[in-house]
Write an enzyme that holds these catalytic residues in place. Structure first.
Site, PDB file in Angstrom:
ATOM      1  N   SER A  79      54.442  35.045  36.105  1.00  0.00           N
ATOM      2  CA  SER A  79      54.361  34.889  37.558  1.00  0.00           C
ATOM      3  C   SER A  79      54.371  33.406  37.945  1.00  0.00           C
ATOM      4  CB  SER A  79      53.113  35.627  38.076  1.00  0.00           C
ATOM      5  OG  SER A  79      53.138  35.740  39.485  1.00  0.00           O
TER       6      SER A  79
ATOM      7  N   ASP B   2      58.847  45.159  40.967  1.00  0.00           N
ATOM      8  CA  ASP B   2      57.820  44.150  41.257  1.00  0.00           C
ATOM      9  C   ASP B   2      57.711  43.933  42.770  1.00  0.00           C
ATOM     10  OD1 ASP B   2      56.280  41.784  41.515  1.00  0.00           O
ATOM     11  OD2 ASP B   2      56.991  41.037  39.589  1.00  0.00           O
TER      12      ASP B   2
ATOM     13  N   HIS C  18      54.410  44.323  38.994  1.00  0.00           N
ATOM     14  CA  HIS C  18      54.094  42.917  38.717  1.00  0.00           C
ATOM     15  C   HIS C  18      53.109  42.839  37.562  1.00  0.00           C
ATOM     16  CE1 HIS C  18      54.239  38.705  39.599  1.00  0.00           C
ATOM     17  NE2 HIS C  18      52.936  38.617  39.755  1.00  0.00           N
TER      18      HIS C  18
END
Length: 208
Positions: free
Chosen positions: A105, A157, A190
Site C-alpha cells: 500500500s 481493492d 486491500h
C-alpha cells in the site's frame, strides 16, 4: 549463515507498523534464508484524510480520490529514509543488484518512488497493493530503468483501486521501466493473500 542479499521491507502501510509485516517477513525468510529483511517504521504524523489525526504514515493522504495526483507531503523525507537503508547495505558490502525494496500500500508507493529514482539499478522493486504516488515529483533515474518491478494487486481493492495500479504500470513503462509485471488477483481486496505471498517468494527467488 551471513546474508548475501537484503530486502528493505515489506514496508508497511498507513496506520500500521513494521510488526504488521513481521510474520510475513519471517515466512518469506524461511524460504530465502540467505536474505536479510529490514522493516522500517513510518513516523507518526497528522494525516489529512483522517481529520488530522496522528498515525504512522510515510506521506500525507488528502482524500480517497485519485491518489496519483495528490502532493503527498512527506514523501521526500520517506524516500531519504529508505535510500539511507539501501546505502547502509551497500556500505556493508552488498552489490546493488542484491538489494530489493518493497512494501504494501503506502509502503509499496514509497518503494516505487524510492527504488526507481535511485541512481543505480537494484535487484528489484516490489509493490503490493500500491501505486506511483507524487507522479509530478517523480523522475525515473536512467539506471533504474533496468530495475525489474513486480506489482501484485487485488482486482477488488476498494482503497487503492486496480485502475491506479494499471495507470502506474502504464506510466512507468512509458517512462522507460523495461520490466514492470502487474499481476492482478481476482476477488482480492486491500490485503495480501497466501497465493500472493507465494508469488512474492517465487519472484524474490529469481531476483536474489
Amino acid at each position: 549463515t551471513p546474508h548475501t542479499a537484503t530486502v528493505i521491507g515489506p514496508i508497511h502501510g498507513l496506520g500500521d507498523t513494521n510488526m504488521g509485516w513481521a510474520d510475513a517477513a519471517m515466512h518469506i525468510h524461511s524460504q530465502l534464508p540467505h536474505v536479510k529483511f529490514v522493516l522500517p517504521n513510518a513516523p507518526v504524523v497528522p494525516v489529512t484524510l483522517n481529520g488530522g489525526m496522528a498515525m504512522p504514515s510515510w506521506y500525507d493522504i488528502t482524500s480517497l480520490d485519485d491518489r496519483t495526483v495528490q502532493p503527498c507531503a512527506g514523501i521526500e523525507e520517506s524516500r531519504a529514509t529508505v535510500t539511507a537503508l539501501i546505502e547502509a547495505e551497500v556500505a556493508a558490502g552488498l552489490a546493488h543488484d542484491r538489494i530489493v525494496v518493497g512494501g504494501f500500500s503506502q509502503g509499496g508507493a514509497v518503494s516505487l518512488f524510492t527504488g526507481l529514482q535511485y541512481p543505480h539499478a537494484l535487484g528489484g522493486v516490489l509493490c503490493m497493493s500500491g501505486y506511483l504516488a507524487a507522479q509530478e515529483k517523480f523522475e525515473l533515474s536512467p539506471a533504474a530503468a533496468a530495475t525489474p518491478v513486480a506489482h501484485f494487486h487485488g482486482s477488488d481493492d476498494p482503497t487503492v483501486r486496480i485502475e491506479w495500479a494499471r495507470r502506474s504500470a502504464e506510466h512507468l513503462r512509458a517512462a522507460g521501466v523495461k520490466e514492470y509485471a502487474l499481476k492482478e488477483y481476482e476477488s482480492l481486496g486491500h490485503s495480501a493473500s497466501m497465493e500472493e505471498i507465494a508469488d512474492v517468494v517465487a519472484w524474490l527467488q529469481t531476483r536474489l
